[in-house]
Design a protein around this motif. Structure first.
Motif: not given
Length: 115
Positions: A27-31, A51-54, A99-102
């Motif tokens: 798990i990563f925080s940007l996901d 969304t990516s900005d929360g 964050s990279y799409g997976q």
């Protein structure tokens, strides 16, 4: 990433239900996480997601009735469903996106709105 969804079931029109989805693994925080649904004979559609900005994004049909929230400490996302309608009947899927799409999908939980 493994996703475990729970909370589905039978609810009467106008009632409420809360779905939960716990993520485990890498798990990563940007996901980001969210919920989608698929009714019989229809395509899978967005219910709500972060969304990516929360911030949050909702499908038009659930705006004002459903609320997505999360507990970062538990890697869990929730979907509070209020004033449900028969057209909300569907299999609800938890979604996890890197964050990279997976993308990862949970197993789905059935929500049936009926009197």
């Amino acid at each position: 990433v493994q996703l475990q969804a729970s909370g589905g079931g039978l609810v009467q029109p106008g009632g409420s239900l809360r779905l939960s989805c716990a993520a485990s693994g890498r798990i990563f925080s940007l996901d980001i996480m969210g919920w989608y649904r698929q009714a019989p004979g229809k395509e899978r559609e967005l219910v709500a997601r972060f969304t990516s900005d929360g911030s949050t994004l909702y499908g038009d049909s659930v705006k004002g009735r459903f609320t997505i929230s999360r507990d970062n400490a538990k890697n869990t996302v929730y979907l509070q469903m209020n004033n449900v309608k028969p057209e909300d009947t569907a299999v609800y899927y938890c979604n996890y996106q890197r964050s990279y799409g997976q993308i990862f999908w949970g197993q789905g939980t059935q929500v049936t709105v009926s009197s």
